[in-house]
Motif scaffolding. Structure first.
Motif, mmCIF file in Angstrom:
data_model
loop_
_atom_site.group_PDB
_atom_site.id
_atom_site.type_symbol
_atom_site.label_atom_id
_atom_site.label_comp_id
_atom_site.label_asym_id
_atom_site.label_seq_id
_atom_site.Cartn_x
_atom_site.Cartn_y
_atom_site.Cartn_z
ATOM 1 N N GLN A 228 -45.835 46.831 36.918
ATOM 2 C CA GLN A 228 -44.783 47.323 36.778
ATOM 3 C C GLN A 228 -43.887 47.657 37.924
ATOM 4 O OE1 GLN A 228 -45.494 50.554 34.287
ATOM 5 N NE2 GLN A 228 -45.724 49.466 32.442
ATOM 6 N N ARG A 229 -44.718 48.251 38.940
ATOM 7 C CA ARG A 229 -43.904 48.707 40.244
ATOM 8 C C ARG A 229 -43.597 47.158 40.993
ATOM 9 N NH1 ARG A 229 -48.018 52.240 43.301
ATOM 10 N NH2 ARG A 229 -46.390 52.378 44.710
ATOM 11 N N LEU A 230 -44.583 46.321 40.976
ATOM 12 C CA LEU A 230 -44.099 44.855 41.361
ATOM 13 C C LEU A 230 -42.904 44.355 40.957
ATOM 14 C CD1 LEU A 230 -47.853 43.955 42.136
ATOM 15 C CD2 LEU A 230 -46.209 44.495 43.810
ATOM 16 N N ALA A 231 -43.059 44.512 39.713
ATOM 17 C CA ALA A 231 -41.764 43.824 38.886
ATOM 18 C C ALA A 231 -40.657 44.417 39.170
ATOM 19 C CB ALA A 231 -42.015 43.760 37.418
ATOM 20 N N ARG A 232 -40.587 45.806 39.487
ATOM 21 C CA ARG A 232 -39.414 46.500 40.015
ATOM 22 C C ARG A 232 -38.979 46.182 41.452
ATOM 23 N NH1 ARG A 232 -41.605 50.849 36.845
ATOM 24 N NH2 ARG A 232 -42.363 51.857 38.776
ATOM 25 N N GLY A 233 -40.075 45.630 42.195
ATOM 26 C CA GLY A 233 -39.665 44.984 43.621
ATOM 27 C C GLY A 233 -39.917 46.140 44.589
ATOM 28 N N GLU A 234 -40.855 47.211 43.960
ATOM 29 C CA GLU A 234 -41.157 48.458 44.913
ATOM 30 C C GLU A 234 -42.372 47.674 46.262
ATOM 31 O OE1 GLU A 234 -42.997 51.789 43.406
ATOM 32 O OE2 GLU A 234 -41.657 51.488 41.437
ATOM 33 N N ALA A 235 -41.890 47.911 47.407
ATOM 34 C CA ALA A 235 -42.466 47.412 48.385
ATOM 35 C C ALA A 235 -43.695 48.059 48.723
ATOM 36 C CB ALA A 235 -41.668 47.303 49.916
ATOM 37 N N ALA A 236 -43.604 49.405 48.476
ATOM 38 C CA ALA A 236 -44.861 50.457 48.483
ATOM 39 C C ALA A 236 -46.037 49.848 47.746
ATOM 40 C CB ALA A 236 -44.491 51.749 48.171
ATOM 41 N N ALA A 237 -45.742 49.551 46.485
ATOM 42 C CA ALA A 237 -46.666 48.974 45.607
ATOM 43 C C ALA A 237 -47.629 47.668 46.175
ATOM 44 C CB ALA A 237 -46.006 48.440 44.109
ATOM 45 N N LEU A 238 -46.430 46.994 46.782
ATOM 46 C CA LEU A 238 -47.127 45.745 47.578
ATOM 47 C C LEU A 238 -48.257 46.187 48.695
ATOM 48 C CD1 LEU A 238 -47.533 42.532 47.726
ATOM 49 C CD2 LEU A 238 -45.752 42.500 49.260
ATOM 50 N N GLY A 239 -47.937 47.278 49.504
ATOM 51 C CA GLY A 239 -48.399 47.712 50.578
ATOM 52 C C GLY A 239 -49.869 48.213 49.816
ATOM 53 N N GLU A 240 -49.724 48.956 48.816
ATOM 54 C CA GLU A 240 -51.015 49.637 47.908
ATOM 55 C C GLU A 240 -51.921 48.538 47.552
ATOM 56 O OE1 GLU A 240 -51.677 52.395 44.255
ATOM 57 O OE2 GLU A 240 -49.829 52.840 45.289
ATOM 58 N N LEU A 241 -51.306 47.574 47.072
ATOM 59 C CA LEU A 241 -52.160 46.586 46.452
ATOM 60 C C LEU A 241 -52.774 45.610 47.496
ATOM 61 C CD1 LEU A 241 -52.449 44.800 43.365
ATOM 62 C CD2 LEU A 241 -51.072 43.229 44.752
ATOM 63 N N TYR A 242 -52.194 45.559 48.726
ATOM 64 C CA TYR A 242 -52.747 45.103 49.877
ATOM 65 C C TYR A 242 -53.844 45.708 50.610
ATOM 66 C CZ TYR A 242 -53.379 42.717 54.267
ATOM 67 O OH TYR A 242 -53.748 42.011 55.376
ATOM 68 N N ASP A 243 -53.584 46.940 50.520
ATOM 69 C CA ASP A 243 -54.731 48.147 50.774
ATOM 70 C C ASP A 243 -55.907 47.932 50.310
ATOM 71 O OD1 ASP A 243 -52.962 48.826 53.060
ATOM 72 O OD2 ASP A 243 -52.591 50.624 52.195
ATOM 73 N N ARG A 244 -55.647 47.754 48.767
ATOM 74 C CA ARG A 244 -56.856 47.745 47.803
ATOM 75 C C ARG A 244 -57.485 46.560 47.644
ATOM 76 N NH1 ARG A 244 -57.193 50.351 42.045
ATOM 77 N NH2 ARG A 244 -57.030 52.187 43.079
ATOM 78 N N PHE A 245 -56.773 45.408 47.963
ATOM 79 C CA PHE A 245 -57.482 44.130 47.618
ATOM 80 C C PHE A 245 -57.538 42.986 48.910
ATOM 81 C CE2 PHE A 245 -55.844 45.066 42.993
ATOM 82 C CZ PHE A 245 -57.100 45.336 42.877
ATOM 83 N N ALA A 246 -57.099 43.538 50.109
ATOM 84 C CA ALA A 246 -56.917 42.509 51.050
ATOM 85 C C ALA A 246 -58.463 42.200 51.675
ATOM 86 C CB ALA A 246 -56.282 42.979 52.372
ATOM 87 N N SER A 247 -59.242 43.039 51.555
ATOM 88 C CA SER A 247 -60.495 42.531 52.007
ATOM 89 C C SER A 247 -61.243 41.679 51.331
ATOM 90 C CB SER A 247 -61.444 43.566 52.472
ATOM 91 O OG SER A 247 -61.675 44.544 51.318
ATOM 92 N N LEU A 248 -61.147 41.556 49.835
ATOM 93 C CA LEU A 248 -61.386 41.061 48.790
ATOM 94 C C LEU A 248 -61.048 39.680 48.804
ATOM 95 C CD1 LEU A 248 -62.871 40.405 46.153
ATOM 96 C CD2 LEU A 248 -60.698 41.244 44.962
ATOM 97 N N VAL A 249 -59.656 39.549 49.035
ATOM 98 C CA VAL A 249 -58.856 38.162 48.958
ATOM 99 C C VAL A 249 -59.269 37.433 50.255
ATOM 100 C CG1 VAL A 249 -56.671 37.153 49.382
ATOM 101 C CG2 VAL A 249 -56.954 39.038 47.603
ATOM 102 N N HIS A 250 -59.354 38.122 51.507
ATOM 103 C CA HIS A 250 -59.689 37.413 52.624
ATOM 104 C C HIS A 250 -61.027 36.989 52.623
ATOM 105 C CE1 HIS A 250 -60.525 36.733 56.826
ATOM 106 N NE2 HIS A 250 -59.379 36.553 56.896
ATOM 107 N N GLY A 251 -62.178 37.925 52.240
ATOM 108 C CA GLY A 251 -63.660 37.634 52.166
ATOM 109 C C GLY A 251 -63.693 36.401 50.989
ATOM 110 N N LEU A 252 -63.154 36.263 50.084
ATOM 111 C CA LEU A 252 -63.334 35.087 49.086
ATOM 112 C C LEU A 252 -62.675 33.954 49.631
ATOM 113 C CD1 LEU A 252 -62.562 36.887 45.589
ATOM 114 C CD2 LEU A 252 -64.728 36.181 46.437
ATOM 115 N N ALA A 253 -61.457 34.261 50.210
ATOM 116 C CA ALA A 253 -60.993 32.710 50.833
ATOM 117 C C ALA A 253 -61.634 32.247 52.104
ATOM 118 C CB ALA A 253 -59.440 33.140 51.234
ATOM 119 N N HIS A 254 -62.304 33.108 52.736
ATOM 120 C CA HIS A 254 -63.272 32.673 53.766
ATOM 121 C C HIS A 254 -64.463 31.978 53.468
ATOM 122 C CE1 HIS A 254 -65.430 32.930 57.507
ATOM 123 N NE2 HIS A 254 -64.661 32.753 57.975
#
Length: 192
Positions: free
Chosen positions: A16-42
Motif C-alpha cells: 500500500q505504501r509503495l502504491a502511494r509512492g512513498e519513497a521511504a517505503a522503497l528505502g525500507e524494502l531495500y534495507d530489508r531485501f537488498a542482500s537477498l536480491v543481490h545474493g540470489l542474482a549473483h
C-alpha cells in the motif's frame, strides 16, 4: 485470530505504501531485501556488476509496479525473490546466448547452466529463510566441519536435538532440486 490465508500485515502495508509512492517505503524494502536480491542474482549470473544491475532492476520494477505483487499469493519476500530469479535467468540466458553464438556452444549447455544456477539460488534462498537454530547447525556442520556431537556442544543443545536440526535443515535443502520451477522460492510459483 487472523485467517489462515490472510497475507502478513507488513507485506500488505508495504504494498500500500509503495502504491502511494512513498519513497521511504522503497528505502525500507531495500534495507530489508537488498542482500537477498543481490545474493540470489549473483548466485545465478556469477558476476558482481550484473548482480548490481539486476538488484537495481528489481527495486525499480517493485517501485514502478507495486500492484504486481498479490499478497494473497505469498509473502513479499518470496515475490521479490521470484522476480529476482526471473530477471537473473533472463540476463544469464541473454549473456550466454550471445557467448554461445560467438563460440559455437550448444543450447543444452546453456540450459544446464541455467538449471545449475537456479538450484544454487534456491538453496541459498532456503538457507536464508531457515529459522536461525537450523541455519546455525548447518553452518557449523558444513563450514566448520563439525559432526553432530560437536555441533550439539557448540550450540548448547542435546545430541538428539543437534541431529534433529541437521536432519531437518538437510531435508529443507534437498527441496532445492524439487519443483517445476527451478530456483523459484517455496510458496511462490515462478517460471524460469
Amino acid at each position: 485470530m487472523a485467517k489462515k490465508d490472510a497475507p502478513p500485515r507488513w507485506d500488505r502495508k508495504m504494498q500500500q505504501r509503495l502504491a502511494r509512492g512513498e519513497a521511504a517505503a522503497l528505502g525500507e524494502l531495500y534495507d530489508r531485501f537488498a542482500s537477498l536480491v543481490h545474493g540470489l542474482a549473483h548466485r545465478v549470473v556469477g558476476d558482481e556488476r550484473a548482480a548490481d544491475g539486476i538488484t537495481r532492476e528489481v527495486f525499480a520494477h517493485v517501485w514502478q509496479h507495486p500492484e504486481a505483487y498479490d499478497p494473497r499469493q505469498g509473502p513479499l519476500r518470496s515475490w521479490v525473490a521470484t522476480l529476482t530469479h526471473r530477471l537473473a535467468v533472463q540476463r544469464l540466458r541473454a549473456t550466454e546466448t550471445a557467448a554461445l553464438a560467438h563460440r559455437g556452444g550448444s543450447t543444452e549447455d546453456l540450459e544446464r547452466k541455467v538449471r545449475h544456477a537456479s538450484v544454487a539460488a534456491r538453496a541459498d534462498y532456503i538457507v536464508q529463510a531457515m529459522p536461525v537454530p537450523l541455519r546455525a547447525a548447518l553452518e557449523l556442520a558444513y563450514f566448520q566441519r563439525r559432526d553432530y556431537r560437536q555441533t550439539a556442544a557448540d550450540l548448547g543443545v542435546t545430541e538428539d536435538e543437534a541431529r534433529r536440526r541437521l536432519r531437518l535443515g538437510l531435508q529443507l535443502l534437498s527441496t532445492a532440486h524439487d519443483a517445476g520451477a527451478p530456483g523459484a522460492p517455496p510458496g511462490y510459483g515462478g517460471a524460469v
